[in-house]
Design an enzyme around this catalytic site. Structure first.
Site, PDB file in Angstrom:
ATOM      1  N   ASN A  37      35.656  48.235  45.605  1.00 47.79           N
ATOM      2  CA  ASN A  37      35.180  47.998  46.970  1.00 47.79           C
ATOM      3  C   ASN A  37      36.129  48.714  47.924  1.00 47.79           C
ATOM      4  OD1 ASN A  37      34.412  46.990  49.451  1.00 47.79           O
ATOM      5  ND2 ASN A  37      35.156  44.906  49.074  1.00 47.79           N
ATOM      6  N   TRP A  38      35.634  49.807  48.494  1.00 50.83           N
ATOM      7  CA  TRP A  38      36.504  50.589  49.385  1.00 50.83           C
ATOM      8  C   TRP A  38      36.622  49.969  50.779  1.00 50.83           C
ATOM      9  CZ3 TRP A  38      36.154  56.678  48.855  1.00 50.83           C
ATOM     10  CH2 TRP A  38      36.632  57.038  47.588  1.00 50.83           C
ATOM     11  N   LYS A  39      35.816  48.963  51.061  1.00 52.46           N
ATOM     12  CA  LYS A  39      35.826  48.331  52.390  1.00 52.46           C
ATOM     13  C   LYS A  39      35.668  49.406  53.480  1.00 52.46           C
ATOM     14  CE  LYS A  39      38.803  44.839  50.424  1.00 52.46           C
ATOM     15  NZ  LYS A  39      39.562  43.628  50.654  1.00 52.46           N
ATOM     16  N   HIS A  96      30.573  39.060  50.494  1.00 51.92           N
ATOM     17  CA  HIS A  96      32.036  39.204  50.394  1.00 51.92           C
ATOM     18  C   HIS A  96      32.687  38.280  51.423  1.00 51.92           C
ATOM     19  CE1 HIS A  96      36.030  40.961  50.595  1.00 51.92           C
ATOM     20  NE2 HIS A  96      35.780  41.519  49.429  1.00 51.92           N
ATOM     21  N   GLU A 109      35.014  38.690  53.385  1.00 51.12           N
ATOM     22  CA  GLU A 109      35.283  39.312  54.688  1.00 51.12           C
ATOM     23  C   GLU A 109      34.014  39.321  55.546  1.00 51.12           C
ATOM     24  OE1 GLU A 109      37.131  42.887  53.220  1.00 51.12           O
ATOM     25  OE2 GLU A 109      38.845  41.707  52.547  1.00 51.12           O
ATOM     26  N   GLU A 169      36.006  35.601  43.743  1.00 51.59           N
ATOM     27  CA  GLU A 169      37.104  36.168  44.518  1.00 51.59           C
ATOM     28  C   GLU A 169      37.747  35.073  45.367  1.00 51.59           C
ATOM     29  OE1 GLU A 169      36.659  40.659  44.972  1.00 51.59           O
ATOM     30  OE2 GLU A 169      35.645  39.755  46.664  1.00 51.59           O
ATOM     31  N   GLY A 213      43.682  41.012  48.845  1.00 45.44           N
ATOM     32  CA  GLY A 213      44.574  41.837  49.655  1.00 45.44           C
ATOM     33  C   GLY A 213      45.944  41.245  49.890  1.00 45.44           C
ATOM     34  N   SER A 272      43.433  41.088  44.296  1.00 46.86           N
ATOM     35  CA  SER A 272      44.728  41.675  43.936  1.00 46.86           C
ATOM     36  C   SER A 272      44.815  42.107  42.473  1.00 46.86           C
ATOM     37  CB  SER A 272      45.866  40.715  44.297  1.00 46.86           C
ATOM     38  OG  SER A 272      45.908  40.511  45.694  1.00 46.86           O
ATOM     39  N   GLY A 279      39.640  45.843  45.235  1.00 39.90           N
ATOM     40  CA  GLY A 279      39.688  46.407  46.571  1.00 39.90           C
ATOM     41  C   GLY A 279      40.702  47.531  46.656  1.00 39.90           C
ATOM     42  N   GLY A 280      41.890  47.218  47.117  1.00 39.44           N
ATOM     43  CA  GLY A 280      42.909  48.235  47.385  1.00 39.44           C
ATOM     44  C   GLY A 280      43.160  49.191  46.226  1.00 39.44           C
TER      45      GLY A 280
HETATM   46  C1  PEP Z   1      38.040  42.761  47.459  1.00 40.30           C
HETATM   47  O1  PEP Z   1      38.050  43.105  48.614  1.00 40.30           O
HETATM   48  O2  PEP Z   1      36.952  42.477  46.922  1.00 40.30           O
HETATM   49  C2  PEP Z   1      39.301  42.670  46.749  1.00 40.30           C
HETATM   50  C3  PEP Z   1      39.316  42.065  45.590  1.00 40.30           C
HETATM   51  O3  PEP Z   1      40.405  43.216  47.347  1.00 40.30           O
HETATM   52  P1  PEP Z   1      41.868  43.447  46.701  1.00 40.30           P
HETATM   53  O4  PEP Z   1      41.665  43.941  45.285  1.00 40.30           O
HETATM   54  O5  PEP Z   1      42.519  44.452  47.564  1.00 40.30           O
HETATM   55  O6  PEP Z   1      42.547  42.114  46.696  1.00 40.30           O
END
Ligand code: PEP
Length: 247
Positions: free
Chosen positions: A9-11, A91, A93, A161, A167, A207, A228-229
């Protein structure tokens, strides 16, 4: 058997220059033995699809309606037309920034299916909810209210999640991940039948990075990750794909 899936997920990150990372990923993993999905900002879906080879492309949200007066929104049909085959829905967010509710997520999932997309439905507890001991109650409610009737392992992926792990660099213990994933499988079995329940890919997200992916993938009922990241760079996402391939 559930498909093993590494989803990124590049957000709201990335411009066309970031597509070099996709090229590097495809070069390093020309024939992945697990499903690999990247969900970039909508502006990059078309260009990413053109170079993604074996990597599937997804959106990060869709509107529940197929078209209409909804400025700034994107329909599932439009995502599909741009080259997406998946869409992330619900999600945390989106739930936080746009006050998305479970019924809205459910309606979006139905719209996604109608357009031919597979829905990646996200659920997860906040830290306050975990501290209050209500994690399974919260997850159970989100699962039942966000996942529509008619869900199958072929049209829906569930991503657990924990909001407090996204994050932050913090992850639940493996026992905590196992508890939730076992619970999800059991809930799905109760609702959709034991055979169908085994077909749903249950992703852990929060994470995930190269250094912890392998141990998370060893957990029963974890069929992959939503990342994500660490999905932004081929040098990070590649080893996560490799860790999943080696399970
Ligand atoms: C996400 O945004 O779905 C996520 C899991 O982010 P991260 O891996 O950066 O915690």
């Amino acid at each position: 058997m559930a498909r093993k899936i590494a989803a990124g997920n590049w957000k709201m990150n990335g411009t066309r220059a970031a597509l070099a990372e996709v090229e590097a990923l495809v070069n390093a993993h020309p024939a992945p033995r697990v499903g690999v999905i990247l969900c970039p900002p909508a502006t990059l879906i078309c260009a990413m699809k053109a170079i993604a080879g074996p990597i599937a492309v997804g959106g990060q949200d869709c509107h529940a309606e197929p078209s209409g007066a909804h400025t700034g929104d994107i329909s599932a049909q439009q995502l599909c037309d741009a080259g997406a085959s998946y869409v992330i829905l619900g999600h945390s967010e989106r739930r936080a920034d746009h006050a998305e509710t479970d019924p809205q997520v459910e309606a979006k999932a139905q719209a996604a299916w109608a357009a031919g997309l597979q829905a990646v439905i996200c659920i997860g507890e906040t830290e306050t909810e975990r501290d209050a001991g209500t994690t399974l109650a919260v997850i159970g409610e989100q699962l039942s209210a966000s996942v529509p009737e008619g869900a199958t392992g072929a049209n829906t992926i569930i991503a657990y999640e924990p909001v407090w792990a996204i994050g932050t660099g913090r992850t639940p213990t493996l026992a905590q991940i196992a508890e939730v994933h076992d619970f999800l499988r059991a809930e799905l079995a109760e609702r959709f039948g034991a055979d169908q329940a085994t077909e749903f890919s249950l992703l852990y997200g929060g994470s995930v990075k190269p250094s912890n992916a392998a141990e998370i993938f060893q957990v029963a009922n974890v069929d992959g990750a939503l990342v994500g990241g660490a999905s932004l760079k081929a040098a990070d996402f590649g080893p996560i794909i490799a860790a999943l391939e080696s399970i």
